[in-house]
Scaffold this motif. Structure first.
Motif, PDB file in Angstrom:
ATOM      1  N   GLU A 175       2.103  13.145 -14.922  1.00  0.00           N
ATOM      2  CA  GLU A 175       0.976  13.605 -15.727  1.00  0.00           C
ATOM      3  C   GLU A 175       0.868  15.129 -15.691  1.00  0.00           C
ATOM      4  O   GLU A 175       0.619  15.764 -16.712  1.00  0.00           O
ATOM      5  CB  GLU A 175      -0.323  12.973 -15.243  1.00  0.00           C
TER       6      GLU A 175
ATOM      7  N   ASN B 130       2.293   1.568  -3.429  1.00  0.00           N
ATOM      8  CA  ASN B 130       1.243   2.012  -4.340  1.00  0.00           C
ATOM      9  C   ASN B 130       1.021   3.517  -4.212  1.00  0.00           C
ATOM     10  O   ASN B 130       0.878   4.219  -5.217  1.00  0.00           O
ATOM     11  CB  ASN B 130      -0.050   1.253  -4.052  1.00  0.00           C
ATOM     12  N   ALA B 131       0.982   4.028  -2.979  1.00  0.00           N
ATOM     13  CA  ALA B 131       0.790   5.466  -2.763  1.00  0.00           C
ATOM     14  C   ALA B 131       1.950   6.253  -3.368  1.00  0.00           C
ATOM     15  O   ALA B 131       1.740   7.298  -4.006  1.00  0.00           O
ATOM     16  CB  ALA B 131       0.669   5.749  -1.271  1.00  0.00           C
ATOM     17  N   GLU B 132       3.160   5.764  -3.196  1.00  0.00           N
ATOM     18  CA  GLU B 132       4.347   6.426  -3.753  1.00  0.00           C
ATOM     19  C   GLU B 132       4.282   6.462  -5.280  1.00  0.00           C
ATOM     20  O   GLU B 132       4.535   7.497  -5.905  1.00  0.00           O
ATOM     21  CB  GLU B 132       5.607   5.680  -3.298  1.00  0.00           C
ATOM     22  N   LEU B 133       3.932   5.344  -5.886  1.00  0.00           N
ATOM     23  CA  LEU B 133       3.850   5.282  -7.344  1.00  0.00           C
ATOM     24  C   LEU B 133       2.705   6.139  -7.888  1.00  0.00           C
ATOM     25  O   LEU B 133       2.836   6.756  -8.943  1.00  0.00           O
ATOM     26  CB  LEU B 133       3.711   3.832  -7.807  1.00  0.00           C
ATOM     27  N   THR B 134       1.603   6.174  -7.170  1.00  0.00           N
ATOM     28  CA  THR B 134       0.475   7.008  -7.582  1.00  0.00           C
ATOM     29  C   THR B 134       0.888   8.476  -7.586  1.00  0.00           C
ATOM     30  O   THR B 134       0.557   9.225  -8.511  1.00  0.00           O
ATOM     31  CB  THR B 134      -0.730   6.795  -6.644  1.00  0.00           C
ATOM     32  N   THR B 135       1.631   8.894  -6.563  1.00  0.00           N
ATOM     33  CA  THR B 135       2.119  10.273  -6.490  1.00  0.00           C
ATOM     34  C   THR B 135       3.043  10.572  -7.666  1.00  0.00           C
ATOM     35  O   THR B 135       2.936  11.636  -8.300  1.00  0.00           O
ATOM     36  CB  THR B 135       2.866  10.503  -5.157  1.00  0.00           C
ATOM     37  N   LYS B 136       3.940   9.648  -7.990  1.00  0.00           N
ATOM     38  CA  LYS B 136       4.859   9.844  -9.113  1.00  0.00           C
ATOM     39  C   LYS B 136       4.097   9.956 -10.432  1.00  0.00           C
ATOM     40  O   LYS B 136       4.414  10.789 -11.274  1.00  0.00           O
ATOM     41  CB  LYS B 136       5.865   8.702  -9.195  1.00  0.00           C
ATOM     42  N   VAL B 137       3.099   9.121 -10.621  1.00  0.00           N
ATOM     43  CA  VAL B 137       2.295   9.164 -11.850  1.00  0.00           C
ATOM     44  C   VAL B 137       1.585  10.505 -11.957  1.00  0.00           C
ATOM     45  O   VAL B 137       1.561  11.128 -13.026  1.00  0.00           O
ATOM     46  CB  VAL B 137       1.286   7.991 -11.892  1.00  0.00           C
ATOM     47  N   GLU B 138       1.008  10.975 -10.857  1.00  0.00           N
ATOM     48  CA  GLU B 138       0.320  12.270 -10.880  1.00  0.00           C
ATOM     49  C   GLU B 138       1.284  13.395 -11.210  1.00  0.00           C
ATOM     50  O   GLU B 138       0.949  14.304 -11.973  1.00  0.00           O
ATOM     51  CB  GLU B 138      -0.372  12.516  -9.536  1.00  0.00           C
TER      52      GLU B 138
ATOM     53  N   GLU C 105       0.836  -1.203   0.000  1.00  0.00           N
ATOM     54  CA  GLU C 105       0.000   0.000   0.000  1.00  0.00           C
ATOM     55  C   GLU C 105       0.871   1.253   0.000  1.00  0.00           C
ATOM     56  O   GLU C 105       0.569   2.227  -0.696  1.00  0.00           O
ATOM     57  CB  GLU C 105      -0.955  -0.004   1.193  1.00  0.00           C
TER      58      GLU C 105
END
Length: 103
Positions: A84, A73-81, A70
């Motif tokens: 983008e 996942n939060a770290e990768l979600t931040t990087k993707v945002e 988890e």
């Protein structure tokens, strides 16, 4: 139907479930004579406690892995945002440069 016995408990079960009950420690008995056809595997409280401890340790390992995933996942979600947001900004800047060059 078949009968199984454990201690003073006698159960009437479906024939295809006999092996499951034998594995739990029940004896398969003859319905008419009451003689043991197949002796059940002895299962003690210590066996159950050992299995419980093992399963509890596995659950702790899985819970730790879930927390780890988890966080990842939060770290990768931040990087993707961030990526983008970064991808949108240069596109607008280059479009603005094209518009000023055309004029």
């Amino acid at each position: 139907m078949s009968q199984v016995r454990k201690g003073n408990r006698i159960l009437t079960i479906e024939p295809h479930r006999v092996d499951d009950y034998v594995a739990r420690g029940y004896d398969h008995i003859d319905e008419e004579s009451g003689e043991v056809i197949k002796k059940g595997d002895p299962v003690s409280l210590a066996d159950f406690k050992r299995e419980y401890s093992s399963l509890k340790a596995q659950v702790k390992e899985k819970d730790a892995r879930i927390v780890e995933l988890e966080a990842q996942n939060a770290e990768l979600t931040t990087k993707v945002e961030e990526l983008e947001a970064g991808a949108k900004t240069p596109a607008k800047a280059s479009k603005a440069k094209k518009d000023t060059a055309e004029e």
